[in-house]
Design a protein around this motif. Structure first.
Motif, PDB file in Angstrom:
ATOM      1  N   VAL A 117       0.833  -1.205   0.000  1.00 61.52           N
ATOM      2  CA  VAL A 117       0.000   0.000   0.000  1.00 61.52           C
ATOM      3  C   VAL A 117       0.869   1.257   0.000  1.00 61.52           C
ATOM      4  O   VAL A 117       0.628   2.197  -0.768  1.00 61.52           O
ATOM      5  N   ALA A 118       1.885   1.274   0.860  1.00 58.85           N
ATOM      6  CA  ALA A 118       2.757   2.448   0.936  1.00 58.85           C
ATOM      7  C   ALA A 118       3.509   2.668  -0.376  1.00 58.85           C
ATOM      8  O   ALA A 118       3.637   3.807  -0.852  1.00 58.85           O
ATOM      9  N   LYS A 119       3.986   1.589  -0.971  1.00 65.61           N
ATOM     10  CA  LYS A 119       4.741   1.686  -2.219  1.00 65.61           C
ATOM     11  C   LYS A 119       3.876   2.259  -3.346  1.00 65.61           C
ATOM     12  O   LYS A 119       4.284   3.181  -4.067  1.00 65.61           O
ATOM     13  N   LEU A 120       2.678   1.698  -3.495  1.00 61.25           N
ATOM     14  CA  LEU A 120       1.822   2.139  -4.598  1.00 61.25           C
ATOM     15  C   LEU A 120       1.251   3.535  -4.358  1.00 61.25           C
ATOM     16  O   LEU A 120       0.985   4.268  -5.315  1.00 61.25           O
ATOM     17  N   ARG A 121       1.067   3.928  -3.096  1.00 67.48           N
ATOM     18  CA  ARG A 121       0.618   5.292  -2.843  1.00 67.48           C
ATOM     19  C   ARG A 121       1.664   6.287  -3.338  1.00 67.48           C
ATOM     20  O   ARG A 121       1.316   7.342  -3.897  1.00 67.48           O
ATOM     21  N   ARG A 122       2.941   5.947  -3.123  1.00 73.58           N
ATOM     22  CA  ARG A 122       4.000   6.828  -3.619  1.00 73.58           C
ATOM     23  C   ARG A 122       3.969   6.947  -5.144  1.00 73.58           C
ATOM     24  O   ARG A 122       4.446   7.930  -5.704  1.00 73.58           O
ATOM     25  N   GLU A 123       3.383   5.952  -5.792  1.00 66.83           N
ATOM     26  CA  GLU A 123       3.249   5.983  -7.247  1.00 66.83           C
ATOM     27  C   GLU A 123       1.924   6.588  -7.697  1.00 66.83           C
ATOM     28  O   GLU A 123       1.591   6.560  -8.884  1.00 66.83           O
ATOM     29  N   GLY A 124       1.156   7.111  -6.732  1.00 64.11           N
ATOM     30  CA  GLY A 124      -0.068   7.823  -7.073  1.00 64.11           C
ATOM     31  C   GLY A 124      -1.333   6.998  -7.122  1.00 64.11           C
ATOM     32  O   GLY A 124      -2.357   7.446  -7.665  1.00 64.11           O
ATOM     33  N   TYR A 125      -1.311   5.818  -6.507  1.00 65.98           N
ATOM     34  CA  TYR A 125      -2.476   4.943  -6.560  1.00 65.98           C
ATOM     35  C   TYR A 125      -3.467   5.229  -5.435  1.00 65.98           C
ATOM     36  O   TYR A 125      -3.078   5.566  -4.317  1.00 65.98           O
TER      37      TYR A 125
END
Length: 330
Positions: A117-125
């Motif tokens: 979740v943290a990784k993909l949030r950084r990618e704008g998800y």
């Protein structure tokens, strides 16, 4: 099944699901609390029940654990443990601000979801989370972000989701759901949002999957399924529901004392399993009670043998998880 057997209502055979009971994440969480008590002395504070099992929680209370929900109830300088279900970033920040010595018993498979979740949030998800409202694991996962994560509990909820960019949408799942229910909801998500990004590996944990698969086989061989597990245990509830869905009456019990002789009228073949947070000791006590009700034979189904173990946090000793688990079962 003979007419005589049906009329007497006596249990004849107990069939044990394989696998059943403790998973590696539960073993690890309990060991963290026990090690902390041994190393730092009682009391040790634990945010939320370490795992959802009444016997386990009461046993740890007797050893010196104090279970709390509000960090304001933890005195300054105390040792604090996060439960296996995980916590939000807000709880982590508060614990750090209060200066507690913290050990994290979050199941590594839940942590994997948090990291994704943290990784993909950084990618704008943005995210859709498939799970049960109010469950501590869901609260912990949703609390990894400040918004942008939409909880869906069923297929109908999927139609209500509104996201700013459908090309930047990912889906995650509570680890203890019904595999079949989650698949149905995920299919609805994919129909509504064809571009949704799925995890590389499903979020439902190996132990949940294995225990549900075992119940599918077990249900076809018995007249009734007994699930050892506490009412708050998500994965235990799913096992009982699965048996019922497959047409086999299912009952969930916290202990052998909750068994009722009338459940077995005309049901001589009893299937027995246990949720991932239920110790084998409770299964043994249920078997003893079923013998009192007439069971002459106990056999174990063939099934998956689990050999997964997770390391302890630094600072809690060197003994392997396998050794610790063996000691607890004895």
């Amino acid at each position: 099944m003979t007419t005589e057997t049906t009329s007497t209502g006596r249990v004849q055979e107990v069939v044990l699901a394989q696998p059943r009971g403790f998973c590696a994440g539960v073993d690890r969480a309990i060991e963290i609390v026990e090690r902390a008590i041994t190393r730092f002395g009682a009391p040790i504070y634990v945010r939320h029940e370490i795992v959802h099992n009444t016997y386990v929680v009461n046993d740890l209370k007797a050893k010196g654990a104090i279970f709390i929900e509000d960090l304001a109830d933890v005195p300054p300088g105390a040792t604090l443990i996060f439960s296996a279900h995980g916590v939000s970033q807000a709880v982590r920040r508060e614990a750090a601000a209060r200066g507690f010595e913290v050990f994290d018993a979050t199941c590594p498979l839940v942590t994997k979801v948090h990291v994704e979740v943290a990784k993909l949030r950084r990618e704008g998800y943005d995210f859709i989370m498939i799970g049960h409202k109010g469950h501590p694991e869901v609260e912990g996962t949703m609390g990894q972000l400040d918004g942008g994560i939409h909880l869906v509990e069923d297929v109908e909820d999927v139609a209500k989701v509104v996201v700013p960019d459908e090309s930047r949408l990912a889906v995650v799942t509570q680890t203890t759901l019904s595999v079949d229910d989650a698949a149905e909801i995920l299919a609805a998500v994919k129909r509504r949002f064809p571009q949704v990004r799925e995890p590389k590996q499903q979020d439902i944990c190996y132990a949940t999957q294995n225990r549900q698969d075992a119940v599918k086989v077990l249900s076809a061989e018995v007249d009734i399924v007994i699930v050892v597990g506490s009412p708050t245990s998500s994965n235990s509830n799913r096992l009982r529901e699965l048996a019922e869905r497959l047409g086999t009456p299912g009952f969930m019990i916290d202990s052998a004392a909750e068994l009722r002789a009338e459940w077995f009228e005309g049901r001589p073949r009893v299937g027995l399993t246990a949720g991932a947070s239920a110790p084998e000791l409770l299964v043994d006590q249920v078997i003893a009670r079923l013998r009192e009700l007439g069971a002459l034979a106990v056999r174990k189904m063939p099934g998956v043998e689990e050999h997964i173990e997770f390391p302890l946090p630094k600072g809690l000793g060197d003994k392997s998880m396998a050794e610790a688990a063996a000691q607890r079962q004895n």
